[in-house]
Every structure is written in structure tokens, then in C-alpha cells.
Scaffold this motif. Structure first.
Motif, short mmCIF file in Angstrom:
data_model
loop_
_atom_site.label_atom_id
_atom_site.label_comp_id
_atom_site.label_asym_id
_atom_site.label_seq_id
_atom_site.Cartn_x
_atom_site.Cartn_y
_atom_site.Cartn_z
N PRO A 154 103.34 65.09 11.35
CA PRO A 154 103.41 63.63 11.27
C PRO A 154 102.53 62.99 12.35
O PRO A 154 102.32 63.58 13.43
N ALA A 155 102.04 61.80 12.08
CA ALA A 155 101.09 61.16 12.99
C ALA A 155 101.64 60.99 14.40
O ALA A 155 100.89 61.03 15.38
N ASP A 156 102.96 60.81 14.53
CA ASP A 156 103.55 60.59 15.86
C ASP A 156 104.04 61.89 16.50
O ASP A 156 104.77 61.85 17.50
N PHE A 157 103.63 63.03 16.00
CA PHE A 157 104.15 64.31 16.48
C PHE A 157 103.96 64.49 17.98
O PHE A 157 104.85 64.96 18.70
N PHE A 158 102.77 64.14 18.50
CA PHE A 158 102.46 64.42 19.90
C PHE A 158 103.00 63.36 20.87
O PHE A 158 103.00 63.58 22.09
N ALA A 159 103.46 62.24 20.36
CA ALA A 159 103.88 61.14 21.23
C ALA A 159 104.88 61.56 22.30
O ALA A 159 104.72 61.19 23.49
N PRO A 160 105.94 62.32 22.00
CA PRO A 160 106.90 62.68 23.05
C PRO A 160 106.32 63.56 24.15
O PRO A 160 106.88 63.61 25.26
N PHE A 161 105.23 64.23 23.86
CA PHE A 161 104.63 65.13 24.84
C PHE A 161 103.66 64.41 25.78
O PHE A 161 103.19 65.01 26.75
N PHE A 162 103.34 63.15 25.48
CA PHE A 162 102.33 62.42 26.25
C PHE A 162 102.87 61.08 26.73
O PHE A 162 102.17 60.08 26.70
N THR A 163 104.12 61.05 27.19
CA THR A 163 104.71 59.79 27.64
C THR A 163 104.05 59.30 28.92
O THR A 163 103.90 58.10 29.14
N GLU A 164 103.66 60.22 29.80
CA GLU A 164 102.84 59.90 30.98
C GLU A 164 101.89 61.08 31.18
O GLU A 164 102.12 61.95 32.00
N PRO A 165 100.82 61.12 30.39
CA PRO A 165 99.96 62.29 30.38
C PRO A 165 99.31 62.56 31.73
O PRO A 165 99.00 61.64 32.49
N MET A 166 99.11 63.83 32.01
CA MET A 166 98.31 64.23 33.16
C MET A 166 96.84 64.07 32.79
O MET A 166 96.44 64.30 31.65
N TYR A 167 96.05 63.65 33.76
CA TYR A 167 94.61 63.60 33.52
C TYR A 167 93.87 63.70 34.85
O TYR A 167 94.45 63.47 35.92
N THR A 168 92.60 64.05 34.74
CA THR A 168 91.73 64.17 35.91
C THR A 168 90.35 63.63 35.55
O THR A 168 89.78 64.05 34.53
N LEU A 169 89.84 62.73 36.36
CA LEU A 169 88.44 62.32 36.25
C LEU A 169 87.67 63.09 37.32
O LEU A 169 88.00 63.03 38.51
N ARG A 170 86.68 63.82 36.88
CA ARG A 170 85.82 64.58 37.80
C ARG A 170 84.46 63.90 37.84
O ARG A 170 83.80 63.76 36.80
N MET A 171 84.03 63.51 39.02
CA MET A 171 82.70 62.90 39.19
C MET A 171 81.82 63.94 39.89
O MET A 171 81.98 64.21 41.09
N SER A 172 80.91 64.54 39.12
CA SER A 172 80.13 65.68 39.59
C SER A 172 78.69 65.29 39.89
O SER A 172 78.11 64.41 39.26
N HIS A 173 78.13 66.01 40.84
CA HIS A 173 76.71 65.89 41.17
C HIS A 173 76.09 67.27 41.09
O HIS A 173 76.55 68.21 41.75
N TYR A 174 75.07 67.40 40.25
CA TYR A 174 74.34 68.64 40.10
C TYR A 174 72.95 68.47 40.72
O TYR A 174 72.08 67.84 40.12
N PRO A 175 72.73 68.99 41.92
CA PRO A 175 71.37 68.93 42.49
C PRO A 175 70.39 69.69 41.61
O PRO A 175 70.78 70.52 40.78
N GLN A 176 69.13 69.42 41.79
CA GLN A 176 68.11 70.13 41.05
C GLN A 176 68.16 71.62 41.39
O GLN A 176 68.23 71.99 42.56
N GLN A 177 68.14 72.45 40.38
CA GLN A 177 68.08 73.89 40.59
C GLN A 177 66.62 74.34 40.53
O GLN A 177 65.91 74.02 39.57
N GLU A 178 66.22 75.06 41.53
CA GLU A 178 64.83 75.51 41.61
C GLU A 178 64.55 76.58 40.56
O GLU A 178 65.44 77.37 40.20
N PRO A 179 63.33 76.62 40.05
CA PRO A 179 62.98 77.67 39.08
C PRO A 179 63.19 79.08 39.63
O PRO A 179 63.37 80.03 38.87
#
Length: 329
Positions: free
Chosen positions: A166-191
Motif C-alpha cells: 500500500p502507498a502508505d506502507f513506509f510511513a510508520p518507518f519514517f516518522t523522523e527519518p535519519m539523514y546526512t548531508l555530506r558536502m565533499s571537496h575533491y581536489p584535482q587528481q594528478e595524472p
């Protein structure tokens, strides 16, 4: 690439078109049984917000190292991780590579100081660390996390229908979901960099859902079921979404977690803002089987899963565990 990675158009669903949810469910099922990634368009997150969040990531990483180290990553996986501060091990694909050639800062849900989990020092439920000298940074990060969380929650009915629930199946499992925002920096990799050095080595995400904003600097590629590695640029205005080990486990291995990697040989500095979305902290995720029978894996919670992952991959976590063991000896 859009011939390989399905594109889900959320416009009809957002407009309330009859049958849209079931059609999207079928498309999502195909995405996760054949590819493991999909694009979404008409998702409701404006490009200005995404652009401003990329700019915020660049502002953060442009700070002096001492300023970033003042908010060094802790046991809650919140804060700054220096360059080469992680090695992909437990979720590695192939041989373990060198430490990842990126630096990153992590943020989770903003919790008040008097929250019961904060007072009890519940792992992964700590307070965010914020830079002292970046006006407006905190507000921008919170806006972005709110937008990504809203999109992720709106997608849950599609996941449910993809699993014939059912469309609401996952609702009880996500009442206050865990989440993470990752802000990444990838420097230039040399050849001349070693072949086994990556921005992020080939790996599987841990998450139920990862939302990836379009990056103007190339570098991300994913591995198809044929073993071929292909670049994954998003169509204009689309977001790229994939599932991780948590989704795969929860669906009794019916949905894929697809390997991907980052190599930055663009000649430019690369930034990324992936958003990792999971169930509520205390939700018990028992495998969702096709016929309702017991699954192949035991039920699990977010902290059970993430504690082992963090200890295996993040250098700061392994060092902390070693100190605890020595202190208790």
C-alpha cells in the motif's frame, strides 16, 4: 546515458493524475532490478537552492584548515573529515584502495540542546557543528536538508508500490527519518596518481536512498551489471537517486545497490552535496519478501548497521574504538 538509467517524471504524480503512482512504481521496480540508479525530473527543488548549496560547500572548504579542524568529525558522524580521512573497506567493491582523496563535512537533522537523545548522548543523534566565520552557511544547509527530506518523503509511496505494498506502507518507518548531508571537496587528481587512488573508491552506499544533485564537474561513474563503468551525468534539471545496502537488505536483496566511484581528473576542483536518507533511528527493518515469508537477513535498526560501517571505514571512528579498548584493558 538516459537510455541506461531510467528517468521518472514526478510531474503527473504531483498534479494528481490518476494512475501516476502505480506507473511510477513499475518504473522504479525496473530501475532497482536492472540498474540501481534512476533520475527524477519535476521534483520540486529549484535550481537556485541547489546552486547556492554547492556554493556553500565551496565556501566551507575554502576556509583555512585550522578552521575546519575546529569542528572535526565525531562519534555521531557529524563534522569535518580531513583529506584522506576514510578508506572504503566494508562496502568496497574489489580490492581495498588507498584512502579516499576527498575532504568532507557532515550534517544531520538539527536537534535542540534539550532533545532527549542529545542529553543521553545517543550515537548518531548529536548536535550539528557549525563554522564560526561563514555568515548564512547554517541557514543554507538547513534549507537544503529540508528540501531533500521533503523530496525523499514524497518518493516513499512510489517505493511502496514498487514492492506491491500500500502507498502508505513506509510511513510508520519514517516518522523522523535519519539523514546526512555530506558536502565533499575533491581536489584535482594528478595524472601520475596511483591507479588505486580515487576521489571515492568503488563502493556501495549504506543508505535507503541517496539523492545526488547534478554536478557540473564530471567524475561520478557507476558500474553496470555487465561490469562496465559508465559516467552518470544527469539530464538538465534532474536529480540522480540510488539505493544502498540498507535498501537492498530491507527488500531481501530484491532491489540493487549499484557500485559507483569518483575520479576527479577534470583539471578543476570538484564539489558534491549527496543527501543520504534512512528510516527513523529506532525503526526495526525486517526484510520485505515477495511472498511474506521470513527474509534471508535478520531485522536491523539504523544504529546497529551504521556503527559497524563507521568503525570499518572512517579512520577517526576506528581510532576512537581502539582507545576505548585500551582504556578498558
Amino acid at each position: 546515458m538516459t537510455d541506461t538509467i531510467p528517468v521518472l517524471d514526478l510531474g503527473p504524480l504531483r498534479a494528481g493524475v490518476p494512475g501516476a503512482l502505480d506507473r511510477l512504481g513499475a518504473e522504479l521496480r525496473r530501475a532497482f532490478t536492472e540498474v540501481g540508479f534512476y533520475f527524477v525530473r519535476n521534483h520540486g527543488i529549484g535550481q537556485p537552492l541547489l546552486d547556492e548549496t554547492f556554493e556553500a560547500a565551496e565556501r566551507f572548504h575554502a576556509q583555512p584548515l585550522d578552521a575546519k579542524l575546529a569542528m572535526r568529525i565525531n562519534e555521531h558522524n557529524i563534522g569535518y573529515m580531513p583529506l584522506r580521512g576514510a578508506t572504503t573497506r566494508v562496502n568496497a567493491v574489489g580490492d581495498v584502495a588507498l584512502p579516499n582523496a576527498n575532504e568532507a563535512v557532515f550534517f544531520k537533522r538539527e536537534l535542540p540542546a534539550d532533545h532527549p537523545d542529545v542529553l543521553a548522548n545517543v550515537r548518531f543523534r548529536g548536535r550539528n557543528q557549525w563554522p564560526a566565520g561563514l555568515p548564512g552557511f547554517r541557514e543554507q544547509v538547513l534549507r537544503a536538508m529540508d528540501a531533500f527530506e521533503g523530496l525523499a518523503l514524497s518518493l516513499l509511496p512510489i517505493y511502496a508500490r514498487a514492492l506491491d505494498k500500500p502507498a502508505d506502507f513506509f510511513a510508520p518507518f519514517f516518522t523522523e527519518p535519519m539523514y546526512t548531508l555530506r558536502m565533499s571537496h575533491y581536489p584535482q587528481q594528478e595524472p601520475t596518481a596511483p591507479e588505486n587512488e580515487f576521489g571515492i573508491a568503488p563502493h556501495l552506499d549504506t543508505s535507503f536512498m541517496t539523492i545526488l544533485a547534478q554536478n557540473r564537474i564530471p567524475g561520478l561513474s557507476l558500474r553496470l551489471s555487465t561490469g562496465e563503468w559508465v559516467d552518470a551525468p544527469a539530464p538538465e534539471g534532474a536529480l540522480l537517486i540510488n539505493g544502498g545496502m540498507m535498501l537492498r537488505r530491507w527488500t531481501d536483496n530484491r532491489f540493487m545497490a549499484t557500485p559507483h566511484r569518483v575520479i576527479n581528473r577534470s583539471g578543476k576542483e570538484r564539489y558534491a552535496i549527496p543527501f543520504f536518507f534512512d528510516a527513523s533511528y529506532r525503526a526495526v527493518m525486517a526484510p520485505i519478501t515477495a511472498d511474506g515469508s521470513p527474509g534471508r537477513m535478520e531485522p536491523i535498526t539504523y544504529p546497529d548497521f551504521m556503527t559497524g560501517y563507521q568503525r570499518s571505514n572512517f579512520h577517526h571512528a576506528a581510532e576512537k574504538e581502539e582507545k576505548i579498548e585500551l582504556q578498558g584493558a
